[in-house]
Design a protein around this motif. Structure first.
Motif, PDB file in Angstrom:
ATOM      1  N   TYR A  55     -46.329  31.854   1.424  1.00  0.00           N
ATOM      2  CA  TYR A  55     -47.430  31.040   1.948  1.00  0.00           C
ATOM      3  C   TYR A  55     -46.861  29.956   2.855  1.00  0.00           C
ATOM      4  CZ  TYR A  55     -45.982  27.653  -1.640  1.00  0.00           C
ATOM      5  OH  TYR A  55     -45.251  26.781  -2.410  1.00  0.00           O
ATOM      6  N   THR A  83     -41.557  27.374  -3.732  1.00  0.00           N
ATOM      7  CA  THR A  83     -41.126  28.685  -3.248  1.00  0.00           C
ATOM      8  C   THR A  83     -41.215  28.809  -1.726  1.00  0.00           C
ATOM      9  OG1 THR A  83     -43.331  29.605  -3.602  1.00  0.00           O
ATOM     10  CG2 THR A  83     -41.745  29.850  -5.399  1.00  0.00           C
ATOM     11  N   ARG A 130     -34.838  26.712 -11.157  1.00  0.00           N
ATOM     12  CA  ARG A 130     -36.112  27.347 -11.463  1.00  0.00           C
ATOM     13  C   ARG A 130     -36.009  28.847 -11.238  1.00  0.00           C
ATOM     14  NH1 ARG A 130     -41.869  26.375  -8.310  1.00  0.00           N
ATOM     15  NH2 ARG A 130     -43.185  26.353 -10.170  1.00  0.00           N
ATOM     16  N   TYR A 163     -41.236  30.094 -14.579  1.00  0.00           N
ATOM     17  CA  TYR A 163     -42.655  30.180 -14.212  1.00  0.00           C
ATOM     18  C   TYR A 163     -43.071  31.643 -14.299  1.00  0.00           C
ATOM     19  CZ  TYR A 163     -47.004  29.053 -11.695  1.00  0.00           C
ATOM     20  OH  TYR A 163     -48.326  28.855 -11.352  1.00  0.00           O
TER      21      TYR A 163
HETATM   22  O1  LIG Z   1     -49.187  28.745  -8.825  1.00  0.00           O
HETATM   23  C1  LIG Z   1     -48.666  28.464  -7.718  1.00  0.00           C
HETATM   24  O2  LIG Z   1     -49.069  28.944  -6.635  1.00  0.00           O
HETATM   25  C2  LIG Z   1     -47.503  27.574  -7.705  1.00  0.00           C
HETATM   26  C3  LIG Z   1     -46.583  27.698  -6.654  1.00  0.00           C
HETATM   27  C4  LIG Z   1     -45.430  26.972  -6.699  1.00  0.00           C
HETATM   28  C5  LIG Z   1     -44.387  27.132  -5.698  1.00  0.00           C
HETATM   29  O3  LIG Z   1     -44.662  27.755  -4.665  1.00  0.00           O
HETATM   30  O4  LIG Z   1     -43.271  26.673  -5.961  1.00  0.00           O
HETATM   31  O5  LIG Z   1     -45.196  26.080  -7.693  1.00  0.00           O
HETATM   32  C6  LIG Z   1     -46.098  25.886  -8.711  1.00  0.00           C
HETATM   33  O6  LIG Z   1     -45.809  25.067  -9.600  1.00  0.00           O
HETATM   34  C7  LIG Z   1     -47.279  26.651  -8.715  1.00  0.00           C
END
Ligand SMILES: O=C(O)c1cc(C(=O)O)oc(=O)c1
Length: 312
Positions: A55, A83, A130, A163
């Protein structure tokens, strides 16, 4: 606070910018409270977004993050590598260096990272890496590469942030439980709050924490997890009621292993962008006593990220 911009990059269609002009929380945060999950994005002009990103956000600079910190009443931040910057941690590290010691970081690294780079990040305030298993956000990384990284960062005293989505926990269980460090779960492992709180999916998450004392959880992101709201907008101080029982259960079961963060600037929300002041007013619904609030907001994050300050 200033308004969101996006420099030379074109934002993902439908992108929701962070909320400009958040309200003052009614809930007064205790002294030395930490926003233990937030991000910086770019600005793309200085810190370009990664070619492999899934994104393209609006910019969210360290100045804007620290202005929000002060407005909401937090003392410190933990800045988690987003990210959209891939494994280029320079925007996050720059923010740490600008923070005058008031921010720590969580990085994303590849197995090619050098020991010197790890040392430099450590000096800047990075305290963890992470590992992301959310398929819409990242490409797959082999487990042996991640385990190798975990083994290299463990001697630095760093931890691993994970995550993932709740449905993927069974498949990831063996990998997670083999990690040699403290493990911090982002956003409660993303429970489906439309399912019963006493159903098998959330029970497995609670078992994961109960059986593994090295596992911590962020009880963050009600705005992302909520199905029925109401949204933290228009003065609503009792928002996201469907998430409350889940977060409260985690806080009350594991009071010494929970963290809270705003998740500002809230990447990839589709429905609405919350007023961060009203999001802070969510906290007393899930940590209902001053003692639980102090552990969640002060003691736990300071113990993990600022142990040298010696707070319990
Ligand atoms: O659910 C998400 O889209 C999201 C994305 C990111 C990231 O792109 O790092 O970090 C988050 O804590 C949550």
């Amino acid at each position: 606070m200033s308004k969101p911009t996006s420099g030379n990059f074109t934002k993902t269609p439908g992108w929701l910018d962070w909320y400009a002009g958040p309200s003052k929380p009614r809930f007064q945060l205790p002294p030395n409270a930490v926003d233990a999950h937030c991000h910086v994005f770019g600005p793309g002009e200085h810190f370009p977004y990664a070619p492999e990103r899934k994104y393209t956000p609006c910019d969210a600079s360290w100045q804007q993050l620290f202005a929000l910190r002060d407005h909401l009443g937090f003392s410190k931040n933990v800045i988690v590598q987003a990210t959209c910057h891939g494994a280029d941690n320079s925007a996050m590290v720059d923010a740490l260096q600008r923070s005058k010691g008031k921010a720590r970081g969580v990085a994303t690294v590849k197995r090619t990272v050098t020991d010197q780079q790890l040392q430099e990040m450590n000096a800047a305030g990075v305290r963890g890496v992470r590992f992301n298993f959310v398929k819409r956000l990242v490409d797959f990384t082999p487990r042996d590469e991640l385990m190798e990284i975990a083994a290299r960062i463990a001697p630095l005293g760093w931890h691993v942030v994970i995550y993932f989505e709740a449905v993927d926990l069974p498949e990831l269980w063996d990998f997670f439980t083999a990690l040699p460090t403290t493990v911090v779960v982002d956003h409660m492992g993303r429970p489906d709050v439309a399912k019963p709180i006493d159903g098998p999916e959330f029970a497995l998450f609670l078992k994961f924490m109960r059986e593994h004392p090295n596992v911590w959880s962020k009880v963050s992101c009600p705005e992302r997890l909520s199905v029925s709201g109401p949204r933290a907008l228009d003065g609503e101080r009792n928002a996201y009621r469907d998430v409350v029982p889940f977060a409260r259960k985690v806080v009350e079961s594991f009071p010494d292993r929970v963290l809270w963060g705003t998740d500002w600037p809230h990447p990839n929300l589709k429905d609405h962008m919350p007023d961060d002041g009203l999001l802070v007013d969510f906290i007393p619904h899930i940590a209902t006593t001053p003692e639980l609030q102090r552990k969640l907001l002060v003691d736990n994050p300071n113990r993990l990220y600022w142990p040298e300050e010696g707070r319990a």
